[in-house]
Design an enzyme around this catalytic site. Structure first.
Site, PDB file in Angstrom:
ATOM      1  CB  SER A 188      71.232   0.777  59.998  1.00  0.00           C
ATOM      2  OG  SER A 188      71.202  -0.270  59.036  1.00  0.00           O
TER       3      SER A 188
ATOM      4  CD1 TRP B 181      73.301   1.079  49.759  1.00  0.00           C
ATOM      5  CD2 TRP B 181      72.686  -0.358  48.161  1.00  0.00           C
ATOM      6  NE1 TRP B 181      74.388   0.273  49.478  1.00  0.00           N
ATOM      7  CE2 TRP B 181      74.036  -0.618  48.506  1.00  0.00           C
ATOM      8  CE3 TRP B 181      72.078  -1.139  47.164  1.00  0.00           C
ATOM      9  CZ2 TRP B 181      74.785  -1.618  47.895  1.00  0.00           C
ATOM     10  CZ3 TRP B 181      72.835  -2.135  46.547  1.00  0.00           C
ATOM     11  CH2 TRP B 181      74.163  -2.363  46.920  1.00  0.00           C
TER      12      TRP B 181
ATOM     13  NE  ARG C 170      73.855 -36.572  41.889  1.00  0.00           N
ATOM     14  CZ  ARG C 170      74.696 -37.600  42.030  1.00  0.00           C
ATOM     15  NH1 ARG C 170      74.234 -38.845  41.960  1.00  0.00           N
ATOM     16  NH2 ARG C 170      75.982 -37.385  42.222  1.00  0.00           N
TER      17      ARG C 170
ATOM     18  N   GLY D  30      75.251 -30.284  45.331  1.00  0.00           N
ATOM     19  CA  GLY D  30      76.652 -30.618  45.081  1.00  0.00           C
ATOM     20  C   GLY D  30      77.270 -29.677  44.060  1.00  0.00           C
TER      21      GLY D  30
ATOM     22  CD  GLU E 278      62.898  -1.681  54.230  1.00  0.00           C
ATOM     23  OE1 GLU E 278      61.826  -1.070  54.213  1.00  0.00           O
ATOM     24  OE2 GLU E 278      63.685  -1.673  53.268  1.00  0.00           O
TER      25      GLU E 278
ATOM     26  CD  GLU F 160      74.679  -7.427  61.969  1.00  0.00           C
ATOM     27  OE1 GLU F 160      75.004  -8.623  61.813  1.00  0.00           O
ATOM     28  OE2 GLU F 160      74.198  -6.728  61.041  1.00  0.00           O
TER      29      GLU F 160
END
Length: 393
Positions: free
Chosen positions: A138, A162, A273, A344, A368, A372
């Site tokens: 970045s 990338w 379920r 589950g 992108e 952080e």
């Protein structure tokens, strides 16, 4: 559960609402029946991409005078969300392309617009952007790729990684140094496929299957001086930062689509379920997952639409786009994990789609600009907008 409800805050025109509905129908009728097989086999979705071209998806940010659809940023975001609800890779296939279209329509010379936008609108020419470097991540200002101008030609050396769709893209918007001796000065070069760069390898990935993400090497690649976006070298960094506002809104929209798909599946399963004599959503722990997911997903969608509205109003939106991308991607990670909890043991099976959502979700956190980095962007812009005045307020 089909198309996601469009919040009233989106303020779409009737035509834009129809566009979102058409894409939602495409997802329900064409994507969902085939996505599991395509994703598990890591197969490029050729026919789905062709249908996206026919729907005008690749021309959403191209002006109508060049054959595009020219919709609002909000409409663009909702279309990306619907595509990602079907398969995040489809939204990825139009993501970088759309940012490049936005860059050319906003900053391009009349010649650049005439050369590229009409072909981009139909998807006949597909584009991608090249920012990240193998050792840079970045930290874009640390990039080593450079272009030197001599006798009307730029010679480019360096590598990028990338780069989505780089094997099929006919145009790369390359961010590169053009004044390396000063350690500053960046430009965006519009590099066509025949320029001689090498797509060196496809990166193996946890998720984001079907579309390729590659390393691209520029070794003495020569492009004409006129390839500089806007015609003036040295403007590339602020240009790309504007483009990344759209890019981060698009990534937030991908996260929204994946999270919506996971919540849809979890909601359906929680009603079907039964355990201990009642549907599992009635058990508080499961009901809380659904309540939290629905609430956070709505909040993330409103943040994204707020950022889109600022772009459409011509206002600076780096903080808002960063907030949307940060929050939506973290919500997506949480909702997809909780969808597995709700399912589950079935949630860990490749016979159900929730494991795919969980594998796709991390890309939006690290892509992108990592989250952080997003926090750094948000903090800097927040302080810039809220300085301490002379009274200490």
């Amino acid at each position: 559960m089909g198309m996601t409800e469009v919040p009233s805050t989106a303020r779409l025109t009737e035509e834009e609402r129809a566009i979102v509905e058409v894409v939602a129908d495409f997802v329900d009728n064409e994507v969902l029946p085939v996505v599991r097989q395509l994703e598990h086999s890591d197969t490029y979705p050729e026919e789905l991409i062709e249908q996206m071209k026919r729907l005008g998806v690749f021309g959403l940010l191209v002006p109508a005078e060049y054959g595009g659809v020219d919709v609002s940023t909000a409409c663009f975001a909702l279309v990306a969300q619907e595509l990602a609800r079907g398969w995040m890779s489809l939204a990825g296939a139009m993501g970088g392309h759309s940012v490049v279209a936005y860059l050319i329509r906003t900053f391009g010379t009349p010649e650049q617009k005439a050369t590229y936008l009409s072909a981009m609108a139909t998807g006949a020419l597909r584009a991608t952007m090249a920012l990240t470097e193998p050792g840079g991540g970045s930290d874009l200002k640390a990039m080593r790729t450079k272009a030197v101008l001599a006798d009307g030609t730029w010679t480019v050396n360096g590598s990028k990684t990338w780069i989505t769709n780089s094997r099929r893209a006919g145009l790369i918007a390359l961010l590169t140094r053009t004044e390396p001796e000063q350690g500053k000065g960046f430009s965006i070069l519009l590099v066509e496929k025949g320029a001689g760069y090498e797509v060196s390898r496809d990166l193996p990935k946890l998720g984001y299957k079907g579309v390729e993400s590659c390393e691209v090497v520029f070794d003495q690649v020569q492009v004409p001086e006129s390839a500089v976006l806007g015609g003036v070298a040295g403007s590339g960094f602020p240009q790309m930062m504007r483009g990344l506002e759209i890019g981060r809104i698009q990534v937030a929209s991908r996260a929204l689509g994946v999270a919506q798909a996971a919540l849809n599946d979890a909601t359906r399963y929680a009603q079907e379920r039964e355990a201990f004599g009642r549907p599992i959503w009635e058990h508080q722990s499961i009901g809380n997952y659904l309540a939290d997911g629905a609430t956070k997903l709505r909040a993330a969608r409103l943040l994204t639409l707020d950022a889109a509205a600022r772009v459409d109003a011509g206002e600076r939106a780096d903080m808002e786009a960063g907030m949307a991308k940060l929050f939506a991607s973290e919500v997506c990670m949480e909702v997809t994990l909780n969808a597995i909890r709700i399912h589950g043991g079935h949630g860990y099976s490749t016979e159900f789609d929730v494991e795919r959502y969980f594998r796709d979700a991390p890309l939006m956190i690290v892509g992108e600009g990592t989250n952080e980095i997003q926090r750094n962007v948000i903090a800097r812009q927040y302080i810039a907008r809220n300085p301490i005045d002379g009274g200490g307020r």
